[in-house]
Enzyme design. Structure first.
Site, PDB file in Angstrom:
ATOM      1  N   THR A  70     -11.504  -5.835 -32.856  1.00  0.00           N
ATOM      2  CA  THR A  70     -11.752  -5.310 -34.203  1.00  0.00           C
ATOM      3  C   THR A  70     -12.999  -4.419 -34.201  1.00  0.00           C
ATOM      4  O   THR A  70     -12.988  -3.313 -34.739  1.00  0.00           O
ATOM      5  CB  THR A  70     -11.927  -6.484 -35.201  1.00  0.00           C
ATOM      6  OG1 THR A  70     -10.721  -7.242 -35.199  1.00  0.00           O
ATOM      7  CG2 THR A  70     -12.222  -6.000 -36.604  1.00  0.00           C
ATOM      8  N   ASN A 142       1.977  -6.936 -32.347  1.00  0.00           N
ATOM      9  CA  ASN A 142       1.598  -8.342 -32.147  1.00  0.00           C
ATOM     10  C   ASN A 142       2.562  -9.319 -32.819  1.00  0.00           C
ATOM     11  O   ASN A 142       2.614 -10.483 -32.454  1.00  0.00           O
ATOM     12  CB  ASN A 142       0.170  -8.586 -32.660  1.00  0.00           C
ATOM     13  CG  ASN A 142      -0.036  -8.090 -34.070  1.00  0.00           C
ATOM     14  OD1 ASN A 142       0.211  -6.927 -34.376  1.00  0.00           O
ATOM     15  ND2 ASN A 142      -0.457  -8.958 -34.950  1.00  0.00           N
ATOM     16  N   SER A 191      -8.656  -7.167 -26.068  1.00  0.00           N
ATOM     17  CA  SER A 191      -9.388  -8.327 -26.591  1.00  0.00           C
ATOM     18  C   SER A 191      -9.331  -9.472 -25.584  1.00  0.00           C
ATOM     19  O   SER A 191      -8.243  -9.869 -25.146  1.00  0.00           O
ATOM     20  CB  SER A 191      -8.739  -8.760 -27.909  1.00  0.00           C
ATOM     21  OG  SER A 191      -9.375  -9.912 -28.393  1.00  0.00           O
ATOM     22  N   GLY A 192     -10.509 -10.028 -25.253  1.00  0.00           N
ATOM     23  CA  GLY A 192     -10.583 -11.100 -24.260  1.00  0.00           C
ATOM     24  C   GLY A 192      -9.782 -12.330 -24.633  1.00  0.00           C
ATOM     25  O   GLY A 192      -9.075 -12.906 -23.801  1.00  0.00           O
ATOM     26  N   HIS A 193      -9.863 -12.718 -25.926  1.00  0.00           N
ATOM     27  CA  HIS A 193      -9.248 -14.009 -26.277  1.00  0.00           C
ATOM     28  C   HIS A 193      -7.723 -13.982 -26.305  1.00  0.00           C
ATOM     29  O   HIS A 193      -7.087 -15.023 -26.484  1.00  0.00           O
ATOM     30  CB  HIS A 193      -9.845 -14.575 -27.569  1.00  0.00           C
ATOM     31  CG  HIS A 193      -9.392 -13.934 -28.844  1.00  0.00           C
ATOM     32  ND1 HIS A 193      -8.422 -14.491 -29.638  1.00  0.00           N
ATOM     33  CD2 HIS A 193      -9.799 -12.821 -29.482  1.00  0.00           C
ATOM     34  CE1 HIS A 193      -8.262 -13.730 -30.717  1.00  0.00           C
ATOM     35  NE2 HIS A 193      -9.083 -12.710 -30.641  1.00  0.00           N
ATOM     36  N   THR A 229     -28.249  -7.143 -26.844  1.00  0.00           N
ATOM     37  CA  THR A 229     -28.253  -7.658 -25.466  1.00  0.00           C
ATOM     38  C   THR A 229     -26.813  -7.899 -25.019  1.00  0.00           C
ATOM     39  O   THR A 229     -26.018  -8.477 -25.757  1.00  0.00           O
ATOM     40  CB  THR A 229     -29.049  -8.983 -25.412  1.00  0.00           C
ATOM     41  OG1 THR A 229     -30.363  -8.704 -25.893  1.00  0.00           O
ATOM     42  CG2 THR A 229     -29.111  -9.547 -24.009  1.00  0.00           C
ATOM     43  N   CYS A 316      -3.311 -14.805 -37.353  1.00  0.00           N
ATOM     44  CA  CYS A 316      -4.631 -14.710 -36.738  1.00  0.00           C
ATOM     45  C   CYS A 316      -5.593 -13.932 -37.602  1.00  0.00           C
ATOM     46  O   CYS A 316      -6.790 -14.099 -37.512  1.00  0.00           O
ATOM     47  CB  CYS A 316      -4.557 -14.125 -35.337  1.00  0.00           C
ATOM     48  SG  CYS A 316      -4.592 -12.360 -35.268  1.00  0.00           S
TER      49      CYS A 316
HETATM   50  N1  PLP Z   1      -5.005  -5.504 -32.647  1.00  0.00           N
HETATM   51  C1  PLP Z   1      -3.961  -6.324 -32.496  1.00  0.00           C
HETATM   52  C2  PLP Z   1      -2.611  -5.753 -32.199  1.00  0.00           C
HETATM   53  C3  PLP Z   1      -4.129  -7.709 -32.632  1.00  0.00           C
HETATM   54  O1  PLP Z   1      -3.081  -8.526 -32.484  1.00  0.00           O
HETATM   55  C4  PLP Z   1      -5.423  -8.209 -32.921  1.00  0.00           C
HETATM   56  C5  PLP Z   1      -5.614  -9.663 -33.127  1.00  0.00           C
HETATM   57  O2  PLP Z   1      -4.690 -10.373 -33.401  1.00  0.00           O
HETATM   58  C6  PLP Z   1      -6.490  -7.309 -33.029  1.00  0.00           C
HETATM   59  C7  PLP Z   1      -6.238  -5.967 -32.891  1.00  0.00           C
HETATM   60  C8  PLP Z   1      -7.882  -7.793 -33.286  1.00  0.00           C
HETATM   61  O3  PLP Z   1      -8.384  -8.469 -32.155  1.00  0.00           O
HETATM   62  P1  PLP Z   1      -9.724  -9.347 -32.215  1.00  0.00           P
HETATM   63  O4  PLP Z   1      -9.320 -10.725 -32.626  1.00  0.00           O
HETATM   64  O5  PLP Z   1     -10.276  -9.305 -30.815  1.00  0.00           O
HETATM   65  O6  PLP Z   1     -10.635  -8.692 -33.168  1.00  0.00           O
END
Ligand code: PLP
Length: 372
Positions: A70, A142, A191-193, A229, A316
């Site tokens: 994000t 997603n 995105s790492g997670h 940092t 999410c």
């Molecule tokens: N873009 C897509 C397609 C996503 O699925 C997500 C999170 O679900 C994001 C961006 C945002 O990622 P983050 O949680 O690292 O901010």
């Protein structure tokens, strides 16, 4: 719990958590400090950065580490001059749509053609004007897993001299995408997670020609591109998570086999159901399924009680539950969208879990249909 919500977030890969714990126990200094502990942190950052650049086949100077995808998207979108005209789609994540709205410049929001779940090159060709400076699209959706023809769009953008930002969050680790990305992709975000690293580390690959403007100012870290940092442990964790993605084609082949087993079993036992994007190019791990005649919210809760974690809409981003905007923008009726759940697998999902989930879903959906 059988965890089928990996597009919302993933659990840590054991090699990544081992890496994190060992670094946390080491009392690292600030990488900007000249003493030994600082220099050790700097070295870890240097090695991790080098490994990540090598994974993506880019220059180290093209990497920008952020706290999340994000933040990376907000940074890139903010970099465009206000007067530039932008093309995007109404299928994008809110991490794209909200900063675009906030900018107030002219944005064209393309809708997919009826029956499709992504934007096609001919739609882009028709929408482009002489003033278009940026195209911003997701590599894969997603919610449905449908892949955008980003290779063709990148070629077009390159030829026309238009910047192209790809939100690759739902693509990485789910499809054997060759790196480096096509030249026409001016920037890409990860995105790492979503790939078994922790929350708190995001990445943008930003090619030189992109008009970069920092979002966060401070002590000149990351060549002045983002103050603050550096998150040494996060960057090291991301490097470890990327390393664990190799070999990507065999990883995604096994995930796809399990996903197909799952879909085939439900198709055989639970008609009427609809698998969104079944005949489109889709990532290996995602299955968006409408169980017609069943309320998705009720099904989600019943599955949760029975030990299956899944999602309805884009959980999410909100934590709230509403019928999916993305599905409705694909021309799917609100009722069908309401009856849809998203199942997302990972490389840690086992055949036993999938078989158990199939039985539970068949049982609950059949019961709910009898009641209604
Ligand atoms: N873009 C897509 C397609 C996503 O699925 C997500 C999170 O679900 C994001 C961006 C945002 O990622 P983050 O949680 O690292 O901010």
């Amino acid at each position: 719990m059988i965890y089928l919500d990996n597009n919302a977030t993933t659990f840590l890969d054991p090699t990544v958590s081992k890496q994190i714990i060992s670094l946390m126990e080491r009392n690292l200094g600030n990488p900007a400090s000249t003493h030994r502990l600082g220099q050790e942190a700097k070295e870890i950052l240097f090695q991790s950065r080098r490994a990540i650049a090598s994974f993506f086949q880019v220059k180290e100077s093209e990497l920008l580490f952020t706290s999340s995808a994000t933040e990376a998207l907000s940074t890139l979108i903010r970099g465009m001059p206000r007067e530039s005209e932008i093309i995007t789609s109404n299928l994008e994540h809110l991490a794209v749509l909200e900063p675009l709205k906030e900018r107030g410049s002219k944005v064209t929001y393309l809708a997919p053609k009826l029956g499709y779940g992504s934007i096609t090159l001919d739609q882009i060709e028709q929408a482009v004007t002489s003033r278009t400076e940026l195209i911003i699209l997701m590599g894969a959706n997603n919610e449905t897993g449908i892949i955008t023809d980003f290779e063709q769009i990148a070629d077009f953008a390159e030829k026309r001299g238009i910047f192209f930002i790809m939100d690759a969050v739902a693509l990485l680790g789910k499809e054997p995408v060759p790196f480096p990305l096509p030249q026409g992709v001016t920037a890409a975000v990860f995105s790492g997670h979503k790939i078994h690293a922790p929350v708190g580390i995001g990445l943008a690959i930003v090619r030189k020609k992109f008009p970069f403007m920092p979002l966060i100012f401070g002590g000149g870290q990351q060549e002045g591109k983002r103050g603050g940092t550096e998150h040494v442990i996060g960057v090291a964790a991301l490097a470890a998570a990327l390393k664990a993605l190799e070999p990507i084609s065999s990883i995604t082949t096994s995930i796809r086999q399990l996903r197909d087993r799952f879909e085939d079993a439900l198709l055989a036992s639970l008609q009427p159901i609809v698998i969104h994007g079944k005949n489109e190019r889709r990532v290996s791990n995602t299955s968006s399924i409408a169980f017609l005649g069943v309320d998705g919210e009720t099904l989600l809760m019943q599955l949760d009680l029975a030990g299956v974690a899944t999602s309805h809409g884009s959980a999410c981003s909100s934590g709230g539950i509403s019928s999916s905007r993305v599905l409705q923008n694909m021309g799917i009726s609100p009722k069908e969208a309401q009856s849809t759940l998203r199942f997302s697998l990972s490389r840690f999902t086992t055949k036993e879990e999938i078989d158990k989930a199939i039985h539970i879903i068949i049982d609950i959906v059949s019961r709910l249909r009898k009641i209604t």
